[in-house]
Write a protein that holds these residues in place. Structure first.
Motif, PDB file in Angstrom:
ATOM      1  N   THR A 178     -25.418  67.140  33.674  1.00 33.97           N
ATOM      2  CA  THR A 178     -24.353  66.665  34.570  1.00 33.97           C
ATOM      3  C   THR A 178     -23.020  66.904  33.922  1.00 33.97           C
ATOM      4  N   PRO A 179     -22.137  67.477  34.652  1.00 29.71           N
ATOM      5  CA  PRO A 179     -20.834  67.745  34.029  1.00 29.71           C
ATOM      6  C   PRO A 179     -20.120  66.435  33.757  1.00 29.71           C
ATOM      7  N   ALA A 180     -19.350  66.445  32.772  1.00 30.50           N
ATOM      8  CA  ALA A 180     -18.622  65.229  32.373  1.00 30.50           C
ATOM      9  C   ALA A 180     -17.673  64.813  33.481  1.00 30.50           C
ATOM     10  N   ALA A 181     -17.608  63.446  33.727  1.00 25.73           N
ATOM     11  CA  ALA A 181     -16.751  62.911  34.784  1.00 25.73           C
ATOM     12  C   ALA A 181     -15.295  63.025  34.412  1.00 25.73           C
ATOM     13  N   THR A 182     -14.516  63.248  35.449  1.00 24.79           N
ATOM     14  CA  THR A 182     -13.077  63.357  35.206  1.00 24.79           C
ATOM     15  C   THR A 182     -12.525  61.960  35.011  1.00 24.79           C
ATOM     16  N   PRO A 183     -11.793  61.727  33.968  1.00 21.19           N
ATOM     17  CA  PRO A 183     -11.277  60.370  33.712  1.00 21.19           C
ATOM     18  C   PRO A 183     -10.391  59.898  34.859  1.00 21.19           C
ATOM     19  N   ALA A 184     -10.630  58.629  35.287  1.00 21.50           N
ATOM     20  CA  ALA A 184      -9.869  58.059  36.415  1.00 21.50           C
ATOM     21  C   ALA A 184      -8.444  57.773  36.001  1.00 21.50           C
ATOM     22  N   THR A 185      -7.620  57.811  37.027  1.00 18.42           N
ATOM     23  CA  THR A 185      -6.206  57.514  36.759  1.00 18.42           C
ATOM     24  C   THR A 185      -6.074  56.008  36.550  1.00 18.42           C
ATOM     25  N   PRO A 186      -5.500  55.619  35.485  1.00 14.63           N
ATOM     26  CA  PRO A 186      -5.417  54.160  35.218  1.00 14.63           C
ATOM     27  C   PRO A 186      -4.673  53.431  36.345  1.00 14.63           C
ATOM     28  N   ALA A 187      -5.254  52.236  36.776  1.00 16.76           N
ATOM     29  CA  ALA A 187      -4.637  51.429  37.870  1.00 16.76           C
ATOM     30  C   ALA A 187      -3.361  50.765  37.380  1.00 16.76           C
ATOM     31  N   ALA A 188      -2.524  50.521  38.358  1.00 22.32           N
ATOM     32  CA  ALA A 188      -1.267  49.842  37.999  1.00 22.32           C
ATOM     33  C   ALA A 188      -1.535  48.373  37.622  1.00 22.32           C
ATOM     34  N   ALA A 189      -0.785  47.823  36.764  1.00 21.41           N
ATOM     35  CA  ALA A 189      -0.973  46.420  36.326  1.00 21.41           C
ATOM     36  C   ALA A 189      -0.806  45.455  37.526  1.00 21.41           C
ATOM     37  N   CYS A 190      -1.745  44.487  37.646  1.00 25.27           N
ATOM     38  CA  CYS A 190      -1.726  43.529  38.781  1.00 25.27           C
ATOM     39  C   CYS A 190      -0.739  42.404  38.443  1.00 25.27           C
ATOM     40  N   PRO A 191       0.197  42.086  39.334  1.00 24.70           N
ATOM     41  CA  PRO A 191       1.192  41.034  39.021  1.00 24.70           C
ATOM     42  C   PRO A 191       0.616  39.641  39.196  1.00 24.70           C
ATOM     43  N   ARG A 192      -0.676  39.568  39.723  1.00 21.39           N
ATOM     44  CA  ARG A 192      -1.287  38.252  39.957  1.00 21.39           C
ATOM     45  C   ARG A 192      -2.527  38.134  39.116  1.00 21.39           C
ATOM     46  N   PRO A 193      -2.972  36.874  39.025  1.00 21.37           N
ATOM     47  CA  PRO A 193      -4.203  36.705  38.256  1.00 21.37           C
ATOM     48  C   PRO A 193      -5.341  37.401  38.986  1.00 21.37           C
ATOM     49  N   LEU A 194      -6.207  38.073  38.220  1.00 19.50           N
ATOM     50  CA  LEU A 194      -7.346  38.797  38.768  1.00 19.50           C
ATOM     51  C   LEU A 194      -8.363  37.816  39.315  1.00 19.50           C
ATOM     52  N   VAL A 195      -9.009  38.128  40.433  1.00 19.46           N
ATOM     53  CA  VAL A 195     -10.086  37.314  41.011  1.00 19.46           C
ATOM     54  C   VAL A 195     -11.323  38.178  40.918  1.00 19.46           C
ATOM     55  N   ASN A 196     -12.284  37.646  40.154  1.00 20.95           N
ATOM     56  CA  ASN A 196     -13.506  38.427  39.888  1.00 20.95           C
ATOM     57  C   ASN A 196     -13.199  39.828  39.417  1.00 20.95           C
ATOM     58  N   GLY A 197     -12.111  39.912  38.616  1.00 23.38           N
ATOM     59  CA  GLY A 197     -11.761  41.199  38.024  1.00 23.38           C
ATOM     60  C   GLY A 197     -11.042  42.120  38.931  1.00 23.38           C
ATOM     61  N   VAL A 198     -10.687  41.576  40.170  1.00 24.94           N
ATOM     62  CA  VAL A 198      -9.992  42.421  41.121  1.00 24.94           C
ATOM     63  C   VAL A 198      -8.659  41.810  41.414  1.00 24.94           C
ATOM     64  N   CYS A 199      -7.674  42.640  41.600  1.00 23.65           N
ATOM     65  CA  CYS A 199      -6.315  42.139  41.867  1.00 23.65           C
ATOM     66  C   CYS A 199      -6.294  41.715  43.335  1.00 23.65           C
ATOM     67  N   PRO A 200      -6.046  40.364  43.609  1.00 24.93           N
ATOM     68  CA  PRO A 200      -6.029  39.870  44.997  1.00 24.93           C
ATOM     69  C   PRO A 200      -4.809  40.433  45.728  1.00 24.93           C
ATOM     70  N   PRO A 201      -4.975  40.505  47.036  1.00 27.45           N
ATOM     71  CA  PRO A 201      -3.815  40.978  47.819  1.00 27.45           C
ATOM     72  C   PRO A 201      -2.695  39.972  47.766  1.00 27.45           C
ATOM     73  N   ALA A 202      -1.505  40.449  47.949  1.00 29.67           N
ATOM     74  CA  ALA A 202      -0.338  39.545  47.899  1.00 29.67           C
ATOM     75  C   ALA A 202      -0.266  38.709  49.168  1.00 29.67           C
ATOM     76  N   ALA A 203       0.093  37.445  49.028  1.00 27.57           N
ATOM     77  CA  ALA A 203       0.239  36.540  50.205  1.00 27.57           C
ATOM     78  C   ALA A 203       1.526  36.880  50.935  1.00 27.57           C
ATOM     79  N   ASP A 204       1.511  36.559  52.241  1.00 30.86           N
ATOM     80  CA  ASP A 204       2.721  36.828  53.023  1.00 30.86           C
ATOM     81  C   ASP A 204       3.870  36.024  52.443  1.00 30.86           C
ATOM     82  N   GLY A 205       4.957  36.630  52.403  1.00 28.67           N
ATOM     83  CA  GLY A 205       6.180  35.982  51.881  1.00 28.67           C
ATOM     84  C   GLY A 205       6.330  36.134  50.403  1.00 28.67           C
ATOM     85  N   ASN A 206       5.273  36.624  49.729  1.00 28.99           N
ATOM     86  CA  ASN A 206       5.378  36.830  48.274  1.00 28.99           C
ATOM     87  C   ASN A 206       5.654  38.279  47.991  1.00 28.99           C
TER      88      ASN A 206
END
Length: 308
Positions: free
Chosen positions: A280-308
């Motif tokens: 299997t050819p080596a996987a292309t390295p993923a583009t690093p995600a942008a830093a989440c400005p909120r606390p991660l929920v289950n390791g995922v950056c939650p969507p921003a609330a309205d008005g925030n």
């Protein structure tokens, strides 16, 4: 005194003069024409090739038995309509005739021009010189560069000089083409085509002819076939030989390699491809995600609330 008595005295007085004339006449060959030289003629069976001294230079005797009888100096019968004193040269027979007149001539053996150097026509005796200096023509120097040392200065007269003991210079139509009747130390060349166009004679013979010519005599050179010339023919000088270029040096041959010095090559079988899952050819390295400005929920950056 009566006239008749004086006749015996006159006859007696004239006797010595008449006798003197008879003696002088006995020294001249009666065959000689009125304008031919009165020099003594060669006698039958006389050896005219004896040693002699001339101007302090020794001319050696020649082995007469080695000179063909036909080319020895002698008086011969010769019919011609040319006047006495004329010189007639026959290149075909290698003979020169000095016309005496009354059907006779002195015949001499000669050497003539080599192939390509033959000339024919009429000339006159323009000059004559004893033991002449020899200056090789430019064309001859071009053919024989070793003669360059004699260019302009010439070789002084002497026993080894190519012109020999005497030279008789010829001109045609007032022009000197370089042709001469001359002696030669190379007496063995008589009877051959050996010169560059000049007429060679044995030294003893050219001395004899030289003493007979006075200057202005007609000289007729017959054609190569022995016929009367119909005009003046002067050959074109042969081109000098071009020196051959030196051959290129050959490369030395490679040294022979002894048998067995190089091992025989082993031929390998073609490579085989093993079965199985393709890599299997080596996987292309993923583009690093942008830093989440909120606390991660289950390791995922939650969507921003309205008005925030």
């Amino acid at each position: 005194m009566p006239m008749t008595s004086r006749l015996p005295l006159r006859r007696a007085a004239l006797a010595p003069a008449i006798l003197s004339l008879l003696v002088m006449a006995a020294c001249v060959d009666p065959a000689a024409g009125p304008t031919a030289s009165t020099a003594p003629l060669p006698k039958v069976d006389e050896n005219v090739y004896v040693a002699t001294m001339d101007s302090g230079i020794a001319i050696p005797a020649l082995p007469v038995e080695k000179i063909p009888e036909t080319h020895r100096r002698q008086v011969v019968a010769y019919k011609t309509d040319q006047p006495a004193g004329t010189i007639i040269i026959n290149p075909a027979t290698k003979l020169l005739y000095y016309v005496l007149g009354n059907g006779k001539a002195i015949r001499y053996g000669i050497a003539v021009g080599k192939a390509g150097f033959e000339w024919s026509g009429e000339a006159i005796v323009a000059d004559k010189k004893p033991w002449p200096r020899w200056i090789p023509p430019k064309e001859m120097i071009a053919r024989k560069p070793e003669l360059a040392k004699f260019d302009e200065v010439g070789q002084p007269g002497g026993p080894t000089n190519p012109l020999g003991a005497r030279a008789i210079y010829l001109t045609s139509g007032g022009r000197d083409y370089g042709y001469r009747i001359h002696g030669t130390p190379e007496w063995q060349s008589i009877g051959r085509n050996a010169s560059s166009g000049c007429i060679r004679m044995i030294n003893q013979d050219v001395l004899d002819l030289y003493g007979r010519v006075k200057g202005g005599e007609k000289v007729i050179v017959l054609t190569a076939n022995g016929e009367m010339p119909k005009g003046l023919y002067i050959p074109k000088p042969p081109a000098p030989k071009v020196a051959a270029k030196p051959a290129a040096a050959k490369k030395p041959a490679a040294p022979a390699i002894p048998a067995g010095a190089i091992p025989a090559l082993t031929v390998l079988p073609p490579p085989s491809i093993a079965g199985g899952t393709a890599a299997t050819p080596a996987a292309t390295p993923a583009t690093p995600a942008a830093a989440c400005p909120r606390p991660l929920v289950n390791g995922v950056c939650p969507p921003a609330a309205d008005g925030n």
